[in-house]
Design a protein around this motif. Structure first.
Motif, short mmCIF file in Angstrom:
data_model
loop_
_atom_site.label_atom_id
_atom_site.label_comp_id
_atom_site.label_asym_id
_atom_site.label_seq_id
_atom_site.Cartn_x
_atom_site.Cartn_y
_atom_site.Cartn_z
N GLU A 188 0.83 -1.21 0.00
CA GLU A 188 0.00 0.00 0.00
C GLU A 188 0.86 1.26 0.00
O GLU A 188 0.52 2.26 -0.66
CB GLU A 188 -0.93 -0.02 1.21
N GLU A 189 1.99 1.25 0.70
CA GLU A 189 2.88 2.40 0.69
C GLU A 189 3.47 2.63 -0.70
O GLU A 189 3.58 3.78 -1.16
CB GLU A 189 4.00 2.19 1.71
N ILE A 190 3.85 1.57 -1.39
CA ILE A 190 4.39 1.72 -2.76
C ILE A 190 3.32 2.27 -3.69
O ILE A 190 3.57 3.21 -4.48
CB ILE A 190 4.91 0.37 -3.26
N ALA A 191 2.10 1.73 -3.60
CA ALA A 191 1.03 2.21 -4.46
C ALA A 191 0.66 3.66 -4.14
O ALA A 191 0.36 4.46 -5.04
CB ALA A 191 -0.20 1.31 -4.31
N ALA A 192 0.68 4.03 -2.86
CA ALA A 192 0.36 5.42 -2.48
C ALA A 192 1.39 6.39 -3.04
O ALA A 192 1.05 7.51 -3.46
CB ALA A 192 0.27 5.52 -0.96
N ARG A 193 2.67 6.00 -3.02
CA ARG A 193 3.72 6.90 -3.57
C ARG A 193 3.54 7.06 -5.07
O ARG A 193 3.76 8.16 -5.61
CB ARG A 193 5.10 6.31 -3.26
N ILE A 194 3.16 6.00 -5.78
CA ILE A 194 2.94 6.11 -7.23
C ILE A 194 1.70 6.94 -7.51
O ILE A 194 1.68 7.76 -8.45
CB ILE A 194 2.82 4.70 -7.84
N ARG A 195 0.63 6.78 -6.72
CA ARG A 195 -0.58 7.59 -6.92
C ARG A 195 -0.27 9.08 -6.74
O ARG A 195 -0.77 9.92 -7.48
CB ARG A 195 -1.67 7.15 -5.95
N PHE A 196 0.54 9.40 -5.73
CA PHE A 196 0.87 10.81 -5.51
C PHE A 196 1.74 11.36 -6.64
O PHE A 196 1.57 12.50 -7.07
CB PHE A 196 1.59 10.95 -4.17
N ALA A 197 2.70 10.57 -7.13
CA ALA A 197 3.62 11.07 -8.15
C ALA A 197 2.92 11.35 -9.47
O ALA A 197 3.31 12.28 -10.20
CB ALA A 197 4.76 10.07 -8.35
N PHE A 198 1.87 10.59 -9.80
CA PHE A 198 1.20 10.75 -11.09
C PHE A 198 -0.23 11.25 -10.95
O PHE A 198 -1.03 11.10 -11.89
CB PHE A 198 1.22 9.43 -11.86
N SER A 199 -0.56 11.83 -9.81
CA SER A 199 -1.86 12.46 -9.59
C SER A 199 -3.02 11.50 -9.87
O SER A 199 -4.00 11.84 -10.54
CB SER A 199 -2.01 13.72 -10.47
N LEU A 200 -2.90 10.29 -9.36
CA LEU A 200 -3.95 9.29 -9.53
C LEU A 200 -4.93 9.35 -8.37
O LEU A 200 -4.58 9.78 -7.26
CB LEU A 200 -3.36 7.89 -9.64
N THR A 201 -6.14 8.92 -8.62
CA THR A 201 -7.20 8.96 -7.62
C THR A 201 -7.13 7.71 -6.75
O THR A 201 -6.95 6.59 -7.25
CB THR A 201 -8.57 9.06 -8.29
N THR A 202 -7.30 7.93 -5.46
CA THR A 202 -7.35 6.78 -4.54
C THR A 202 -8.72 6.12 -4.65
O THR A 202 -9.75 6.79 -4.44
CB THR A 202 -7.11 7.24 -3.10
N PRO A 203 -8.77 4.84 -5.01
CA PRO A 203 -10.09 4.19 -5.17
C PRO A 203 -10.79 4.08 -3.83
O PRO A 203 -10.17 3.95 -2.77
CB PRO A 203 -9.74 2.81 -5.75
N ARG A 204 -12.11 4.16 -3.90
CA ARG A 204 -12.93 4.05 -2.69
C ARG A 204 -13.01 2.59 -2.24
O ARG A 204 -13.04 1.67 -3.06
CB ARG A 204 -14.35 4.57 -2.95
N VAL A 205 -13.06 2.43 -0.95
CA VAL A 205 -13.21 1.10 -0.37
C VAL A 205 -14.70 0.87 -0.13
O VAL A 205 -15.33 1.59 0.66
CB VAL A 205 -12.42 0.95 0.95
#
Length: 272
Positions: free
Chosen positions: A136-153
């Protein structure tokens, strides 16, 4: 003078070297970038656990699917390579640490347009959740770097049940592996009263009685046909008064001899 010229030459050479690196590798990811990310691929060597690779790929793919495409942005695909998996230093020496490289490649030209090297640490040292938390930490860093949306749970809603039983009614008694009794047997099944309110009595399944032979239906007595009454002999002409009207459909005879009637008197001849 020579020293000043040498400094200028070194500075220009260093600037050209940085420019060539930026052209070859793309610009460094030091702030959130805006691209139309189409897909992601996560790779690693055999030392990296497979479930960690799958978890990162699944999380980043869900973020790409949840992101609205920005208008006019360049289309790219991401290549995530997990370089090293180990532990941190100092206070983080018990926490898992991962070092990975992200490269964004243009779909139109096939050339890398951005690249960055990141290092993240797991927020927990519990072996049951450390690997998923690191993914989850790796995915969060990639989402922040490329302005991706965090999917809803999405939370699963409890299943709604509809019942016609009133709230004041007692709960039904469920007997496992009980054979359904016939209506006739259920009507005569003995009811065992419960000795205490806390004990629920289970009614015994009554065995239906053996089938009895059905009696023959009553046969109505058939009256034998009565013989028809013999036809009465024709009335004598002498018994019929003069002037008596003859009813429609009546049968009569014509007497040819006035003294006797051959149909009535057997010894009377038909000839006069």
């Amino acid at each position: 003078m020579f020293a000043c010229s040498l400094r200028i030459a070194v500075a220009m050479g260093f600037a050209l070297l940085l420019a060539s690196c930026s052209v070859f590798f793309g610009r460094s990811i030091d702030r959130p970038l805006v691209y139309y990310v189409r897909n992601v691929t996560v790779i690693a060597d055999a030392r990296i656990p497979l479930d960690l690779i799958e978890s990162v790929d699944r999380r980043v793919s869900a973020a790409i699917a949840a992101t609205r495409p920005p208008a006019g942005a360049e289309r790219v695909v991401l290549l995530v390579k997990i370089d090293r998996l180990g532990f941190g230093e100092g206070a983080r020496r018990r926490l898992a640490q991962a070092k990975f490289t992200v490269t964004a490649t243009s779909v139109e030209t096939g050339q890398p347009v951005a690249q960055g090297v990141f290092t993240v640490n797991s927020p927990t040292d519990d072996p049951r959740w450390a690997r998923q938390a690191l993914a989850e930490e790796i995915a969060a860093r990639i989402r922040f770097a490329f302005s991706l949306t965090t999917p809803r749970v999405r939370k699963p809603l409890p299943q709604r049940t509809i019942s016609t039983r009133l709230a004041s009614e007692p709960p039904p008694i469920i007997v496992p592996n009980a054979r359904a009794a016939s209506p006739r047997a259920a009507s005569v099944a003995p009811q065992i009263p419960s000795p205490t309110p806390s004990v629920v009595a289970v009614p015994e399944t009554a065995v239906p009685p053996p089938p009895r032979e059905m009696a023959a239906p009553p046969v109505a007595e058939v009256q034998p046909p009565q013989p028809a009454a013999p036809a009465q002999p024709a009335r004598r002409a002498a018994d019929i008064g003069k002037g008596t009207p003859v009813e429609q459909g009546a049968v009569g005879t014509i007497r040819l001899r006035p003294d006797c009637d051959p149909a009535v008197t057997p010894d009377c001849s038909a000839s006069p």
